[in-house]
Motif scaffolding. Structure first.
Motif, PDB file in Angstrom:
ATOM      1  N   ASP A 227      -2.992   7.106   7.459  1.00 38.50           N
ATOM      2  CA  ASP A 227      -4.286   6.710   8.032  1.00 38.50           C
ATOM      3  C   ASP A 227      -5.057   5.799   7.079  1.00 38.50           C
ATOM      4  O   ASP A 227      -5.714   4.840   7.517  1.00 38.50           O
ATOM      5  N   GLU A 228      -4.961   6.081   5.796  1.00 38.77           N
ATOM      6  CA  GLU A 228      -5.668   5.260   4.804  1.00 38.77           C
ATOM      7  C   GLU A 228      -5.086   3.856   4.727  1.00 38.77           C
ATOM      8  O   GLU A 228      -5.801   2.893   4.423  1.00 38.77           O
TER       9      GLU A 228
ATOM     10  N   LYS B 137      -0.826  15.338   2.790  1.00 38.47           N
ATOM     11  CA  LYS B 137      -1.364  14.235   1.991  1.00 38.47           C
ATOM     12  C   LYS B 137      -0.750  12.904   2.423  1.00 38.47           C
ATOM     13  O   LYS B 137      -1.443  11.875   2.494  1.00 38.47           O
TER      14      LYS B 137
ATOM     15  N   GLU C 254       1.076   4.195  -2.995  1.00 40.22           N
ATOM     16  CA  GLU C 254       0.411   5.480  -2.778  1.00 40.22           C
ATOM     17  C   GLU C 254       1.403   6.633  -2.587  1.00 40.22           C
ATOM     18  O   GLU C 254       1.156   7.746  -3.062  1.00 40.22           O
TER      19      GLU C 254
ATOM     20  N   TYR D  35       0.812  -1.227   0.000  1.00 43.99           N
ATOM     21  CA  TYR D  35       0.000   0.000   0.000  1.00 43.99           C
ATOM     22  C   TYR D  35       0.845   1.277   0.000  1.00 43.99           C
ATOM     23  O   TYR D  35       0.712   2.116  -0.895  1.00 43.99           O
TER      24      TYR D  35
ATOM     25  N   ASP E  76     -10.401  -2.738   6.456  1.00 43.01           N
ATOM     26  CA  ASP E  76     -11.474  -3.044   5.494  1.00 43.01           C
ATOM     27  C   ASP E  76     -11.219  -4.316   4.700  1.00 43.01           C
ATOM     28  O   ASP E  76     -11.953  -4.620   3.752  1.00 43.01           O
TER      29      ASP E  76
ATOM     30  N   THR F  42      -5.848   1.819  15.549  1.00 43.52           N
ATOM     31  CA  THR F  42      -7.116   2.541  15.380  1.00 43.52           C
ATOM     32  C   THR F  42      -7.579   3.088  16.727  1.00 43.52           C
ATOM     33  O   THR F  42      -6.961   2.833  17.763  1.00 43.52           O
TER      34      THR F  42
ATOM     35  N   GLN G 104      -2.246  11.652   5.569  1.00 46.77           N
ATOM     36  CA  GLN G 104      -3.557  11.078   5.265  1.00 46.77           C
ATOM     37  C   GLN G 104      -3.396   9.649   4.734  1.00 46.77           C
ATOM     38  O   GLN G 104      -4.185   8.765   5.081  1.00 46.77           O
ATOM     39  N   VAL G 105      -2.363   9.430   3.924  1.00 45.15           N
ATOM     40  CA  VAL G 105      -2.120   8.085   3.384  1.00 45.15           C
ATOM     41  C   VAL G 105      -1.771   7.112   4.511  1.00 45.15           C
ATOM     42  O   VAL G 105      -2.176   5.944   4.477  1.00 45.15           O
TER      43      VAL G 105
ATOM     44  N   LYS H 137      -6.831   1.899   7.323  1.00 45.52           N
ATOM     45  CA  LYS H 137      -8.195   1.589   6.874  1.00 45.52           C
ATOM     46  C   LYS H 137      -8.179   0.489   5.812  1.00 45.52           C
ATOM     47  O   LYS H 137      -9.066  -0.370   5.782  1.00 45.52           O
ATOM     48  N   TRP H 138      -7.166   0.497   4.944  1.00 47.29           N
ATOM     49  CA  TRP H 138      -7.028  -0.516   3.896  1.00 47.29           C
ATOM     50  C   TRP H 138      -6.940  -1.913   4.512  1.00 47.29           C
ATOM     51  O   TRP H 138      -7.539  -2.871   4.015  1.00 47.29           O
TER      52      TRP H 138
END
Length: 506
Positions: free
Chosen positions: A404-405, A398, A367, A363, A412, A478, A401-402, A408-409
């Motif tokens: 944190d994403e 940015k 990204e 990831y 999820d 989290t 933010q990645v 989430k990846w």
């Protein structure tokens, strides 16, 4: 000569002007073509590659047993000495760890400087030139460096010390130990001119290292908010140390005496056998002789055996949610985020280790590196701390933010079991790399991690499942767990208008 304070501003203005001129030359057809190529690239970055045609190493082909590193520990005049018989081809390796838990807090920022100069200032009847010549004639070099290591099973306990190391041909062991005896018994720290030359060199080296290791400095700083060991690492080797050395380099001549006095005080705490331990790596034929020579060395250095306790107990450490920027005149950023986790022997540590490798490859690289244009990125699982980082990154907010994403990846469930197996292989690639005869047994000596602990870790790595990865992500990455953020980079408009950020100008 002096730097241009508006250099970065001028550089950005020049780049914007140059870009504008290039854009003005483009036709509508050129713009359309560039846009389509960008869309095609984005699609290729998002597509999953078919790797089935490539030769692949499977997890069941990995040996399930560690390669033991056999050692024995004896006492020599109550001092612990670790012996490791290795095929060293006629070379003897010596490591000494002097505990520095008794060094006062106000002197600890000066310990790295002490380590840098102690073998370069002269000792005994030798000035620094004569000492340097003898070191080169009889050894590979004499080294000294700070050592801070988290306890393998306790986030609130750690070892702090100075490691002295050297190696030489078996026939030169006596001469090598004579050099160490001179350094321990009669170091020469009074040559103020030589000292300031070394201070200036070290300050310059540290300052220039930021552009190449900025991500490491950022990770060290934000990790320092997570536990006491990481906090000390920041003092001894992070941006705090860069600042300390910069201040010393700017010291006027009248204050050099004070620096000498501090270094001499540090020497009184470290250059003795009050709380020291040794490690010797050599052939079986040479080991008995080396052991006797080290015992004689121990008898000849000052001090009394006061303690053999390695670890400093800190008690509870409250992690802090702190956001810090070091504003420096770079054109790129070095980003990092840290979260408190668990020590090496905890059952969740191998899961977090696999998670860090999977996040990095599957990831964060895509990204931040491929889409974002950074030179590099990743996640690292250390003992007690889980960190994200990016290297030479054109983005800042940015990228955060990645980070944190990426969490989430995982939560999820956007990955597959094969990704976990690939991450395991990446971990095994690191743990199974060959070690030199001089490094054998050093995991135990420096970290206290035994072969049994390493085997338990290996067994647990094999057992890590896809669901385990999701579970530890939910558990540690989290919710409201404190996370510290640090980055090094140019003036940032977002940070400037956000009161939650602390800005430190370089």
């Amino acid at each position: 000569m002096s730097p241009d304070e508006k250099f970065e501003e001028k550089r950005k203005e020049e780049e914007t002007t140059r870009l504008q001129k290039m854009v003005e030359k483009l036709t509508e057809e050129d713009k359309e073509q560039i846009y389509k190529k960008g869309q095609t690239l984005l699609q290729q970055q998002m597509d999953k590659e078919d790797l089935s045609c490539l030769p692949t190493l499977h997890i069941n082909e990995i040996d399930r047993k560690i390669i033991p590193e056999k050692t024995a520990t004896v006492t020599s005049g109550k001092v612990p000495v670790q012996l490791c018989v290795q095929p060293t081809n006629g070379i003897t390796y010596l490591n000494m760890m002097s505990n520095m838990s008794d060094v006062p807090a106000d002197l600890k920022p000066y310990v790295p400087l002490f380590c840098d100069v102690i073998t370069k200032m002269g000792a005994g009847s030798m000035d620094y030139k004569e000492l340097s010549q003898q070191i080169e004639l009889t050894t590979s070099g004499l080294g000294a460096g700070t050592h801070v290591n988290q306890h393998h099973s306790d986030n609130y306990s750690y070892e702090q010390g100075v490691e002295f190391s050297s190696y030489c041909l078996d026939r030169n062991v006596d001469k090598m130990l004579d050099l160490w005896t001179n350094i321990f018994c009669s170091p020469n720290l009074k040559d103020e001119g030589r000292l300031m030359t070394l201070v200036m060199m070290e300050a310059a080296n540290l300052s220039s290292s930021i552009s190449g290791q900025g991500h490491s400095y950022a990770m060290t700083h934000c990790s320092s908010r997570m536990n006491a060991a990481a906090q000390l690492k920041e003092v001894l080797g992070g941006m705090a140390q860069v600042s300390t050395m910069k201040t010393l380099a700017e010291t006027d001549e009248s204050a050099v005496v004070t620096i000498v006095e501090k270094l001499q005080k540090i020497g009184q705490f470290l250059l003795n056998k009050n709380n020291i331990r040794f490690a010797i790596n050599s052939t079986s034929e040479q080991m008995s002789s080396n052991q006797s020579k080290v015992e004689k060395f121990i008898e000849g250095i000052p001090g009394d055996i006061k303690s053999t306790e390695k670890y400093t107990q800190h008690g509870y450490f409250e992690p802090e949610l702190v956001k810090t920027q070091f504003e420096l005149p770079f054109s790129v950023n070095y980003m990092s985020k840290a979260v408190e986790t668990v020590p090496y022997t905890h059952e969740d540590f191998p899961k977090l280790r696999v998670l860090s490798r999977m996040m990095s490859a599957k990831y964060l690289h895509r990204e931040i590196r491929e889409k974002g244009g950074a030179y590099g990125s990743g996640a690292v699982c250390g003992s007690g701390v889980f960190s994200f980082y990016s290297y030479r990154d054109p983005n800042s907010s940015k990228t955060l933010q990645v980070f944190d994403e990426a969490v989430k990846w995982v939560v999820d469930d956007k990955f597959v079991a094969e990704d976990v197996d690939e991450a395991k292989l990446s971990v095994f690639q690191q743990t199974d790399k060959p070690i030199t005869p001089g490094s054998a047994g050093m995991t135990l000596f420096l970290s206290g991690i035994t072969d049994e602990m390493r085997q338990t870790m290996r067994d647990r790595l094999f057992q890590v499942s896809k669901q385990d990865i999701i579970n530890v992500t939910n558990k540690y990455l989290t919710g409201d767990r404190p996370a510290a953020v640090s980055f090094i980079g140019p003036e940032n408009s977002t940070v400037k208008t956000d009161d939650t950020w602390k800005v430190i100008k370089g």
